[in-house]
Structure formats: C-alpha cells, structure tokens
Design an enzyme around this catalytic site. Structure first.
Site, PDB file in Angstrom:
ATOM      1  N   HIS A 178       5.601  -4.300   9.649  1.00  0.00           N
ATOM      2  CA  HIS A 178       5.620  -2.918   9.166  1.00  0.00           C
ATOM      3  C   HIS A 178       4.406  -2.165   9.714  1.00  0.00           C
ATOM      4  CE1 HIS A 178       5.663   0.594   6.641  1.00  0.00           C
ATOM      5  NE2 HIS A 178       6.928   0.320   6.408  1.00  0.00           N
ATOM      6  N   GLU A 214      11.222   2.179  12.858  1.00  0.00           N
ATOM      7  CA  GLU A 214      10.584   3.108  11.928  1.00  0.00           C
ATOM      8  C   GLU A 214       9.534   3.930  12.674  1.00  0.00           C
ATOM      9  OE1 GLU A 214      10.937   1.633   7.633  1.00  0.00           O
ATOM     10  OE2 GLU A 214       9.199   0.627   8.459  1.00  0.00           O
ATOM     11  N   SER A 267      11.436   8.365   5.879  1.00  0.00           N
ATOM     12  CA  SER A 267      11.886   9.542   5.127  1.00  0.00           C
ATOM     13  C   SER A 267      13.412   9.622   5.014  1.00  0.00           C
ATOM     14  CB  SER A 267      11.311  10.832   5.732  1.00  0.00           C
ATOM     15  OG  SER A 267       9.896  10.803   5.644  1.00  0.00           O
ATOM     16  N   GLU A 325       2.469  -0.151   8.417  1.00  0.00           N
ATOM     17  CA  GLU A 325       1.297  -0.156   7.522  1.00  0.00           C
ATOM     18  C   GLU A 325       0.518  -1.458   7.680  1.00  0.00           C
ATOM     19  OE1 GLU A 325       3.590   0.795   4.035  1.00  0.00           O
ATOM     20  OE2 GLU A 325       3.973   2.773   4.906  1.00  0.00           O
ATOM     21  N   GLY A 382       7.015   8.217   5.114  1.00  0.00           N
ATOM     22  CA  GLY A 382       6.336   8.827   3.971  1.00  0.00           C
ATOM     23  C   GLY A 382       5.923  10.272   4.197  1.00  0.00           C
ATOM     24  N   ASN A 402      12.136  -1.053   0.674  1.00  0.00           N
ATOM     25  CA  ASN A 402      10.773  -1.582   0.800  1.00  0.00           C
ATOM     26  C   ASN A 402       9.948  -0.900  -0.286  1.00  0.00           C
ATOM     27  OD1 ASN A 402       8.216  -2.359   1.464  1.00  0.00           O
ATOM     28  ND2 ASN A 402       8.173  -1.370   3.480  1.00  0.00           N
ATOM     29  N   LYS A 442       7.043  -1.423  -1.147  1.00  0.00           N
ATOM     30  CA  LYS A 442       5.604  -1.353  -0.816  1.00  0.00           C
ATOM     31  C   LYS A 442       4.793  -1.760  -2.036  1.00  0.00           C
ATOM     32  CE  LYS A 442       6.751   1.963   2.739  1.00  0.00           C
ATOM     33  NZ  LYS A 442       6.366   3.083   3.574  1.00  0.00           N
TER      34      LYS A 442
END
Ligand code: 13P
Length: 249
Positions: free
Chosen positions: A94, A166, A212, A96, A172, A9, A11
């Site tokens: 996701h 996730e 991560s 985010e 991250g 991904n 992003k």
C-alpha cells in the site's frame, strides 16, 4: 474468468468492538454471488472478524505482514501468524506503507514471497504520485513496481495475486481517477502481465482500482473492461456505502 472483488481497507480505523459491528453489518446484507467481498482489518481485529464472517461469502485480509519469517522482530506480525488466524488475504505494498514506513519494492518482494509460502493471497498495491503522472513517467513507475515486486514469481504463484492500482493522488483526497484514466492504466497493467506470463494469465488476473472510490462513482469505474473491482478505504467504513460499491457492477 477472473474474479470481481470489492475489498475494504479499514486502515487504522475502528476499535475492536466497532470493527466487529461493521463486519456484522456487512455480513447481514445480501451480497451478489459473483462478487468476492473482502474486509481488510487491523491485525488486532483479524481473529474476531474471521469468526463473524465464518459461513458467509465474505473473506478477511490483513493489511501487512513482516518481511521476515519469524524471530526477534519486535512488533512485527508474520505471514504464518496471519494464516494461522484463518485469514485468506494480505494487502501488501500500500502506498501508505511505501511512503510512511519505507517499504521498497525489494522489501515488498520478500513479503509477497512469504505471504505465498504461507498460503496467503496477496492483494498487491501499485500506483504513481501526482508528480510522476504529471511528468509523464507514470507507466515507467508502474512497470518497475510490477517487475520488482511481483514479476519474480513463477506462474503458479503469480496466479494467486490480486493487483490493486491505487493512484496515490486519488487516495483519501476525493479526487477519483476518471474512468478513462483508470481504464488506461488497468489495460497497461494487463498488457504487462500478458508480456510476462501470457494472455491467459492476463485475462485471469483481477485488477482493482483504489482511490476515493465510493458508491456514487463505482459504477462508472467498474464498467470499464479492465477494472475488476475496487480496494476501498474511507467508503469501506460504513456498511451501507460499502455495499453500495459491492452492488455497483
Ligand atoms: P480511499 O478510498 O479512502 O481513497 O483509500 C483508498 C485506499 O487507499 C484503499 O487501499
């Protein structure tokens, strides 16, 4: 037998030129036959990256699609448009998108429906935030995300879905879930799929871990019986590191 998948991904990273180069670098490496590799690129990269991967085992994913089929929705990109660019997969839900763009389970259910109607295969992301884990409601959160975002699907549609667990606190942050934490949640997710669609469907459902994950920790995560691969953010931006993950099974 369910598929092993490693999906990148990207992003909101890479110019078009950088993205094309990264896709070429990935395609130039030897990819094990039993692992499906997917590159999740920004919209603007999709058609060019699709040209790069043509004739290779690598597939391409969009990172989002609209919750409407077509019309006056300035700035949105529909599932039909993504499909027409020759793309196979779409990442949906996701954390985010959920956190920064207000995507609820209800909105995501619309996106899942449109993706499938247009022949895209959803990679559906679920995961709890740290407070939810620490207060012990993590399984309830995951159950609700599954029930509201996916479990309205009939079996013929659900079998096209890839699930990505996730944990938001691992994304991250460099704080990867332990192999035991990942296995515990993946087994729970598989149980939920079994309860809804039966054991065969549960056995056939690919469940990816994301957060991560890198070449140095992918092996111990993927060694778990219910972890079928990874959805990779930061570590998908360098071909060597990404291929290290692809080869970690
Ligand atoms: P990182 O691998 O950068 O933690 O991101 C994971 C992720 O969000 C993939 O979708």
């Amino acid at each position: 037998m369910r598929k092993k998948i490693v999906a990148g991904n990207w992003k909101m990273n890479n110019t078009l030129q950088e993205g094309i180069q990264l896709a070429k670098d990935v395609c130039n490496k030897t990819i094990p036959q039993d692992v499906k590799v997917i590159l999740g690129t920004p919209f603007i990269h999709l058609t060019e990256v699709a040209k790069v991967v043509k004739g290779t085992p690598v597939a391409v994913a969009a990172q989002n699609c609209a919750d409407k089929a077509a019309g006056a929705y300035t700035g949105e990109v529909s599932a039909a448009m993504i499909k027409s660019a020759g793309i196979e997969y779409v990442i949906l839900g996701h954390s985010e998108r959920r956190a920064y763009y207000g995507e609820t389970n209800t909105i995501l259910a619309e996106k899942v429906k449109l993706a499938l109607e247009n022949g895209l295969l959803p990679i559906f992301c679920i995961g709890e935030v740290l407070e939810e884990r620490e207060s012990g409601i993590l399984f309830d959160v995951i159950k609700k995300q599954l029930e509201e975002g996916l479990f309205f699907l009939g079996a013929d549609e659900f079998k096209k879905v890839v699930i990505a667990y996730e944990p938001v606190w691992a994304i991250g942050t460099g704080k990867v879930a332990t192999p035991a934490q990942a296995q515990e949640m993946h087994a729970y997710i598989r149980q939920q799929v079994a309860a809804k669609y039966g054991n065969t469907m549960a056995d056939d459902t690919t469940i990816l871990y994301g957060g991560s994950c890198k070449a140095s920790n992918a092996g111990e995560l993927f060694a778990n019986p219910d972890v079928d691969g990874g959805l990779i953010g930061g570590a998908s931006l360098k071909a060597d590191e990404f291929l290290g993950i692809v080869n970690a099974f």
